[in-house]
Scaffold this active site. Structure first.
Site, PDB file in Angstrom:
ATOM      1  N   GLU A 162       0.846  -1.204   0.000  1.00  0.00           N
ATOM      2  CA  GLU A 162       0.000   0.000   0.000  1.00  0.00           C
ATOM      3  C   GLU A 162       0.880   1.251   0.000  1.00  0.00           C
ATOM      4  O   GLU A 162       1.793   1.366   0.796  1.00  0.00           O
ATOM      5  CB  GLU A 162      -0.917  -0.018   1.231  1.00  0.00           C
ATOM      6  CG  GLU A 162      -1.916   1.105   1.238  1.00  0.00           C
ATOM      7  CD  GLU A 162      -2.630   1.240  -0.101  1.00  0.00           C
ATOM      8  OE1 GLU A 162      -3.294   0.293  -0.537  1.00  0.00           O
ATOM      9  OE2 GLU A 162      -2.499   2.315  -0.736  1.00  0.00           O
ATOM     10  N   LYS A 231       8.282  -1.540  -2.252  1.00  0.00           N
ATOM     11  CA  LYS A 231       7.624  -0.773  -1.176  1.00  0.00           C
ATOM     12  C   LYS A 231       8.674  -0.258  -0.184  1.00  0.00           C
ATOM     13  O   LYS A 231       8.663   0.913   0.197  1.00  0.00           O
ATOM     14  CB  LYS A 231       6.589  -1.662  -0.474  1.00  0.00           C
ATOM     15  CG  LYS A 231       5.966  -1.061   0.757  1.00  0.00           C
ATOM     16  CD  LYS A 231       5.198   0.231   0.473  1.00  0.00           C
ATOM     17  CE  LYS A 231       4.867   0.947   1.747  1.00  0.00           C
ATOM     18  NZ  LYS A 231       4.233   2.246   1.553  1.00  0.00           N
ATOM     19  N   CYS A 287       5.998   4.180   9.453  1.00  0.00           N
ATOM     20  CA  CYS A 287       6.622   3.418   8.356  1.00  0.00           C
ATOM     21  C   CYS A 287       8.071   3.762   8.027  1.00  0.00           C
ATOM     22  O   CYS A 287       8.891   2.861   7.884  1.00  0.00           O
ATOM     23  CB  CYS A 287       5.776   3.583   7.099  1.00  0.00           C
ATOM     24  SG  CYS A 287       4.178   2.799   7.245  1.00  0.00           S
TER      25      CYS A 287
HETATM   26  N1  LIG Z   1       0.126   3.410   8.162  1.00  0.00           N
HETATM   27  C1  LIG Z   1       0.517   3.658   6.926  1.00  0.00           C
HETATM   28  O1  LIG Z   1       0.495   4.808   6.472  1.00  0.00           O
HETATM   29  C2  LIG Z   1       0.971   2.552   6.029  1.00  0.00           C
HETATM   30  C3  LIG Z   1       1.104   2.810   4.660  1.00  0.00           C
HETATM   31  C4  LIG Z   1       1.509   1.775   3.840  1.00  0.00           C
HETATM   32  C5  LIG Z   1       1.782   0.522   4.359  1.00  0.00           C
HETATM   33  N2  LIG Z   1       1.659   0.299   5.702  1.00  0.00           N
HETATM   34  C6  LIG Z   1       1.922  -1.053   6.202  1.00  0.00           C
HETATM   35  O2  LIG Z   1       0.663  -1.690   6.415  1.00  0.00           O
HETATM   36  C7  LIG Z   1       0.742  -2.578   7.534  1.00  0.00           C
HETATM   37  C8  LIG Z   1      -0.330  -2.209   8.531  1.00  0.00           C
HETATM   38  O3  LIG Z   1      -0.071  -0.896   9.002  1.00  0.00           O
HETATM   39  P1  LIG Z   1      -1.142  -0.090   9.849  1.00  0.00           P
HETATM   40  O4  LIG Z   1      -0.611   1.297   9.980  1.00  0.00           O
HETATM   41  O5  LIG Z   1      -2.499  -0.298   9.275  1.00  0.00           O
HETATM   42  O6  LIG Z   1      -1.045  -0.857  11.249  1.00  0.00           O
HETATM   43  P2  LIG Z   1      -2.077  -0.768  12.465  1.00  0.00           P
HETATM   44  O7  LIG Z   1      -1.278  -1.073  13.668  1.00  0.00           O
HETATM   45  O8  LIG Z   1      -2.831   0.513  12.389  1.00  0.00           O
HETATM   46  O9  LIG Z   1      -3.116  -1.938  12.182  1.00  0.00           O
HETATM   47  C9  LIG Z   1      -2.794  -3.292  12.231  1.00  0.00           C
HETATM   48  C10 LIG Z   1      -3.953  -4.046  12.843  1.00  0.00           C
HETATM   49  O10 LIG Z   1      -3.727  -5.430  12.708  1.00  0.00           O
HETATM   50  C11 LIG Z   1      -4.302  -6.081  13.833  1.00  0.00           C
HETATM   51  N3  LIG Z   1      -3.732  -7.419  13.946  1.00  0.00           N
HETATM   52  C12 LIG Z   1      -2.439  -7.774  14.161  1.00  0.00           C
HETATM   53  N4  LIG Z   1      -2.312  -9.097  14.150  1.00  0.00           N
HETATM   54  C13 LIG Z   1      -3.537  -9.614  13.938  1.00  0.00           C
HETATM   55  C14 LIG Z   1      -4.031 -10.929  13.805  1.00  0.00           C
HETATM   56  N5  LIG Z   1      -3.225 -11.996  13.877  1.00  0.00           N
HETATM   57  N6  LIG Z   1      -5.343 -11.099  13.604  1.00  0.00           N
HETATM   58  C15 LIG Z   1      -6.163 -10.030  13.511  1.00  0.00           C
HETATM   59  N7  LIG Z   1      -5.755  -8.762  13.608  1.00  0.00           N
HETATM   60  C16 LIG Z   1      -4.445  -8.546  13.813  1.00  0.00           C
HETATM   61  C17 LIG Z   1      -3.968  -5.165  14.979  1.00  0.00           C
HETATM   62  O11 LIG Z   1      -4.819  -5.378  16.079  1.00  0.00           O
HETATM   63  C18 LIG Z   1      -4.148  -3.791  14.331  1.00  0.00           C
HETATM   64  O12 LIG Z   1      -5.441  -3.272  14.560  1.00  0.00           O
HETATM   65  C19 LIG Z   1       2.162  -2.450   8.075  1.00  0.00           C
HETATM   66  O13 LIG Z   1       2.942  -3.472   7.508  1.00  0.00           O
HETATM   67  C20 LIG Z   1       2.614  -1.109   7.542  1.00  0.00           C
HETATM   68  O14 LIG Z   1       4.011  -1.051   7.374  1.00  0.00           O
HETATM   69  C21 LIG Z   1       1.237   1.288   6.545  1.00  0.00           C
END
Ligand SMILES: NC(=O)c1ccc[n+]([C@@H]2O[C@H](COP(=O)([O-])OP(=O)(O)OC[C@H]3O[C@@H](n4cnc5c(N)ncnc54)[C@H](O)[C@@H]3O)[C@@H](O)[C@H]2O)c1
Length: 474
Positions: A162, A231, A287
């Site tokens: 993403e 990414k 990130c």
């Molecule tokens: N935040 C950003 O701007 C962004 C942008 C691009 C990519 N990413 C990537 O996307 C991924 C997610 O990032 P995010 O910011 O959404 O994280 P986040 O912490 O906001 O959300 C992750 C969610 O996953 C849940 N989770 C974890 N393990 C689980 C499981 N086994 N079963 C069910 N739920 C589970 C957690 O409870 C949490 O709510 C990461 O790898 C991050 O690097 C983030």
């Protein structure tokens, strides 16, 4: 391939908004976002759209339109996996805080848990999509778990990182520069024709979902490893630009140059480009740091020490910028901030988000609190509980001390009242429109502004009487 049900594991900053937009654009597909965090799911289902766990401009409207129609949030992960044709894994992949690779490598335990759960629950063929940012070749690990724990079900693995930016997530999702999909269909060798066909069908199924609203030429397909690595590389390049301009901000301050003028002058060169050349107190967010550390770890593991050192410098420069900002506050306030109130305007790591992960604000606060300053933060979207949680996470002092020294405010004018200085940590637009004369009148003199975002009009502030110090202004 007819896709009827999508499941997304992880209802965070990526899973929530991404799936809301897919649901909005593809009303014939049921999209279920699951998470093990019950409170988070309850918040996504809240009648009051102000309670959604993620704040993003435009998100509430998308959720309002699709939720209950074909967008669902719940904690029944097994059921959602079982029913899904496509499963997005969008869980957190933080930097490891223990064991091998501590402080550098990505912690993949949540990813592995998802893979094991998918393997255990699935009864029919699934497409599994890596949405989380992952080290290159993680798909191999996923495949191994799914194959070895599974029940003979065929899993096609795709990488679909993403690229949304927090604060503009909805417009980024609606109108992305590109969508990247990596898959086995692009692999050079396939054991059988059947295998090749399945890989191609999986890739096509995901392409078709995005093609509902995104022009096909913006959907890039690659092999798995290129997608995973792209990414990490994209985030490393973005962070590198911030650290590059921030390194020059120090040079500008020492020489009398103005970093904004330098940025404009170099940004007009089409080879360099004008975006992401804004100097600041340093980048934050969940990130950039974690992904670069991960890149450094991968390079080190592969024996590419020079590559690792090169990228590590981006982090070192970012830490230096936060330290420099805090040091400047202390030296300007006559080398001591002990007992002095310092207002923080902004706590989120950037404007238009309530996310505080790795926010510069908490690190600057920590340095000043070490010097016994009283920090009075005000933020438009960050709740006070989160500010305390951030300070607690740093583990620099006791909770009691944090409560004494950190005094969050609900009113910006109250935050600034009787303060010796104001530090701007987040570039929220509304800060520009405050009654700065009134703020000045109610502060201890000399009244200082340390503008960590170069947000305010320096001349106007100086005319009012402030001692105004921006970033990179000689
Ligand atoms: N935040 C950003 O701007 C962004 C942008 C691009 C990519 N990413 C990537 O996307 C991924 C997610 O990032 P995010 O910011 O959404 O994280 P986040 O912490 O906001 O959300 C992750 C969610 O996953 C849940 N989770 C974890 N393990 C689980 C499981 N086994 N079963 C069910 N739920 C589970 C957690 O409870 C949490 O709510 C990461 O790898 C991050 O690097 C983030």
């Amino acid at each position: 391939m007819d896709i009827k049900n999508i499941c997304c594991i992880g209802a965070g900053y990526v899973g929530g908004p991404t799936m809301a937009v897919i649901a909005q654009k593809c009303p014939s597909i049921n999209v279920t976002v699951v998470d093990m965090n019950e409170q988070k799911i309850a918040d996504w289902n809240s009648d009051n759209l102000n309670d959604l766990p993620v704040y993003e401009p435009g998100l509430a409207d998308v959720v309002k339109e699709a939720r209950g129609r074909n967008l669902f949030f719940n904690t029944n992960i097994d059921k959602a996996i079982d029913e899904a044709d496509i499963i997005f894994i969008s869980v957190n992949t933080p930097t490891k805080t223990y064991g091998k690779g501590k402080g550098m490598a990505s912690d993949l335990k949540y990813i592995e848990l998802c893979a094991r759960q998918i393997a255990r629950v699935s009864k029919n063929d699934k497409i599994v999509v890596e949405k989380s940012t992952l080290p290159v070749r993680t798909a191999e690990t996923l495949r191994s778990i799914l194959k070895n724990v599974g029940t003979g079900v065929d899993f096609q693995i795709l990488s679909n990182p993403e690229f949304l930016a927090e604060g503009t997530a909805i417009s980024d999702l609606l109108n992305p520069d590109r969508v990247l999909i990596g898959g086995q269909a692009k692999a050079i060798t396939h054991k059988t024709e059947e295998e090749k066909k399945k890989a191609e069908e999986a890739m096509e199924a995901l392409v078709n979902i995005y093609a509902t609203w995104i022009p096909k030429e913006r959907i890039i397909t690659t092999n798995l490893w290129s997608s995973e690595l792209s990414k990490l590389t994209a985030n490393a390049f973005l962070a590198q630009r911030v650290s590059s301009i921030n390194s020059l901000s120090a040079l500008c301050e020492a020489t009398g140059a103005d970093v904004e003028e330098v940025a404009k002058a170099i940004g007009t060169d089409s080879r360099i480009g004008s975006k992401f050349l804004k100097s600041s107190v340093g980048f934050g967010g969940s990130c950039f740091q974690k992904d670069i550390l991960n890149l450094v770890y991968i390079a080190t593991s592969l024996g590419l020490q020079e590559v690792a050192d090169y990228w590590h410098q981006v982090i070192i420069m970012n830490d230096y910028q936060k330290q420099r900002f805090a040091d400047k506050i202390i030296t300007t306030l006559y080398n001591t901030v002990s007992g002095k109130k310092i207002a923080f305007l902004g706590w989120a790591f950037k404007k238009d988000t309530n996310d505080t992960r790795e926010t510069a604000a908490m690190y600057v606060a920590d340095i000043l609190m070490d010097d016994n300053a009283i920090i009075a933060p005000y933020d438009i979207k960050v709740i006070h509980k989160q500010m305390f949680a951030d300070m607690e996470m740093l583990n620099s002092r006791s909770d009691v001390e944090n409560k004494e020294l950190l005094q969050p405010q609900t009113d910006p004018y109250e935050a600034c009242k009787d303060a010796h200085a104001i530090a701007i940590l987040t570039e929220w637009d509304e800060f520009k429109d405050y009654d700065w004369q009134q703020i000045f009148d109610n502060m201890v003199k000399p009244a200082c502004i340390f503008d960590g975002r170069n947000l305010l009009d320096a001349n106007k502030m100086r005319k009012i009487g402030f001692k105004y110090i921006g970033i990179g202004k000689g």
